[in-house]
Scaffold this motif. Sequence first.
Motif, PDB file in Angstrom:
ATOM      1  N   VAL A   1       0.840  -1.034  -0.203  1.00 39.22           N
ATOM      2  CA  VAL A   1       0.028   0.215   0.009  1.00 39.22           C
ATOM      3  C   VAL A   1       0.966   1.164   0.052  1.00 39.22           C
ATOM      4  O   VAL A   1       1.769   1.295   1.055  1.00 39.22           O
ATOM      5  CB  VAL A   1      -0.927   0.220   1.226  1.00 39.22           C
ATOM      6  CG1 VAL A   1      -1.941   1.236   1.115  1.00 39.22           C
ATOM      7  CG2 VAL A   1      -1.786  -1.201   1.235  1.00 39.22           C
TER       8      VAL A   1
ATOM      9  N   HIS B   1       1.178   5.319   0.408  1.00 37.66           N
ATOM     10  CA  HIS B   1       0.586   6.419   0.874  1.00 37.66           C
ATOM     11  C   HIS B   1       1.670   7.464   1.261  1.00 37.66           C
ATOM     12  O   HIS B   1       2.909   7.186   1.225  1.00 37.66           O
ATOM     13  CB  HIS B   1      -0.246   5.796   2.068  1.00 37.66           C
ATOM     14  CG  HIS B   1       0.509   5.240   3.247  1.00 37.66           C
ATOM     15  ND1 HIS B   1       1.239   6.146   4.102  1.00 37.66           N
ATOM     16  CD2 HIS B   1       0.955   4.070   3.467  1.00 37.66           C
ATOM     17  CE1 HIS B   1       2.041   5.505   4.962  1.00 37.66           C
ATOM     18  NE2 HIS B   1       1.514   4.107   4.536  1.00 37.66           N
TER      19      HIS B   1
ATOM     20  N   GLN C   1      -3.209   5.579  -1.848  1.00 38.30           N
ATOM     21  CA  GLN C   1      -3.755   6.725  -1.195  1.00 38.30           C
ATOM     22  C   GLN C   1      -4.018   7.571  -2.489  1.00 38.30           C
ATOM     23  O   GLN C   1      -3.015   7.920  -3.197  1.00 38.30           O
ATOM     24  CB  GLN C   1      -3.196   7.061  -0.219  1.00 38.30           C
ATOM     25  CG  GLN C   1      -3.788   8.529   0.330  1.00 38.30           C
ATOM     26  CD  GLN C   1      -2.895   9.184   1.339  1.00 38.30           C
ATOM     27  OE1 GLN C   1      -1.749   8.892   1.487  1.00 38.30           O
ATOM     28  NE2 GLN C   1      -3.455  10.377   2.003  1.00 38.30           N
TER      29      GLN C   1
ATOM     30  N   CYS D   1     -13.214   3.119  -5.822  1.00 38.33           N
ATOM     31  CA  CYS D   1     -12.400   3.330  -4.472  1.00 38.33           C
ATOM     32  C   CYS D   1     -13.031   3.184  -3.374  1.00 38.33           C
ATOM     33  O   CYS D   1     -14.251   3.244  -3.264  1.00 38.33           O
ATOM     34  CB  CYS D   1     -11.353   4.631  -4.765  1.00 38.33           C
ATOM     35  SG  CYS D   1     -12.604   6.192  -4.866  1.00 38.33           S
TER      36      CYS D   1
ATOM     37  N   ILE E   1      -9.005   5.072  -1.052  1.00 37.99           N
ATOM     38  CA  ILE E   1      -7.874   4.026  -1.433  1.00 37.99           C
ATOM     39  C   ILE E   1      -8.301   3.492  -2.653  1.00 37.99           C
ATOM     40  O   ILE E   1      -9.508   3.067  -2.895  1.00 37.99           O
ATOM     41  CB  ILE E   1      -7.782   3.152  -0.032  1.00 37.99           C
ATOM     42  CG1 ILE E   1      -7.360   3.468   1.031  1.00 37.99           C
ATOM     43  CG2 ILE E   1      -6.593   1.957  -0.691  1.00 37.99           C
ATOM     44  CD1 ILE E   1      -6.022   4.183   0.977  1.00 37.99           C
TER      45      ILE E   1
END
Length: 415
Positions: free
Chosen positions: A26, A28, A84, A133, A304
């Motif tokens: 992930v 971000h 993100q 999302c 996200i």
Amino acid sequence: MRYRLIAALAASAAFAVPASAAQLEVIHWWTSKGESAAVSEFAKAFDNDGQGDKWVDSAIALGETARATVMQRVLGGDPPGAAQFNPGRQYEELISGGKLLDLTDVATEGKWDEIIRPKAIGSACLVDGHWWCVPVNIHSNYWAWYSKPAFEKAGLPEPKSMADFIAAAPKLKESGVIPFAIGGDGNGWQIQLLFQDMVTEALGIAKRDEMYTKKSAEIAGGDEMKGVFTQLRALKQFTDDGYANRNWNDTTNLVITNKAALQVMGDWARGEFAAAGMTGVKDFGCMIGLNEDKPVVSTDGDIIVFFKQNDPQVEAAQKRLAALLISPKVQVAFNNAKGSMPVRGDVDMSTADPCMQKALKAVEDPAKIVTATNRFITENTNQRINELVAQFFADDSITPESATAKFAEIIGSSD
């Protein structure tokens, strides 16, 4: 016998992890102290989901840099599991290019269209009848945070508007604190945040929206906008020489440590106060909408997105994470740490501090909601405005008149 035992243990360990377990990277830009505490709530929940899944954290400072990295990865055929973004036009080409995982089945099962509020938050992810999302919070840019001890030291009452603050700024400066804290990193996004808050205050919500949606150079070049640039120049005299490359959380820390009196920053700053053990009752104060008599909140926030993968086990884990991010318990834990509001209207936030309570009250009134600027302008237009306001703030030779004319040109030619 010993080797048989080891083999048996290995086999049992393998069977203990579900076949669909996966590691998800992930990307971000949650890198400050408060943000790190918040995102760790997501990671803990995913790692402990009982499926054997693993959150692989890729934190990249500054949103522009993180988004650019994501796009490069996608173009190179190596997308992360999730990333993100902010609600708006930043990811529209990912949708049109077929790069994102369709989450409609997860959203339908979770009744996202019923639990997400306000509706504008959901509409950022619900495009052409499909969910692309997960909205994870409601952030508002429209806040000023101030040090109560700084105002007490100067013998001043706490401000209720930016006009109150500007009137008090000379005395704050005399008391030995930095009256106005701001930072100039990342091509001046902090200055543009301040600028956009001032634009809404000067034009009002309706006229501001008209300027952006109709690309009105007339409004953008009018006397009200000239007044915004004039006030922006006036505020500069109350900041410090070290502002130029300072990031937002270091700027917030000046207020936390009572070295500065006030900062205009989104409600993610509240997460930094919380991480410092401050309550918002006696340690710091907040103004919502930059004017307590006219409270507004913007429907900004974080979302996200999930990228298409070739492995069905990874896709299954992506959908588990999508559902988890918006679950009640995780929403409360994340947003209390982040300083933002949950996107769900059905969770208990009675323990939230007084500043969040102001926001929770305001967001229930449609007349007090300001649409995020990102919904109106592209990343290119955003960067052009960033550059303009940063250059204007740094260079005193640029007049408010010439800056207003340039702003009108940018808005008139925006896509």
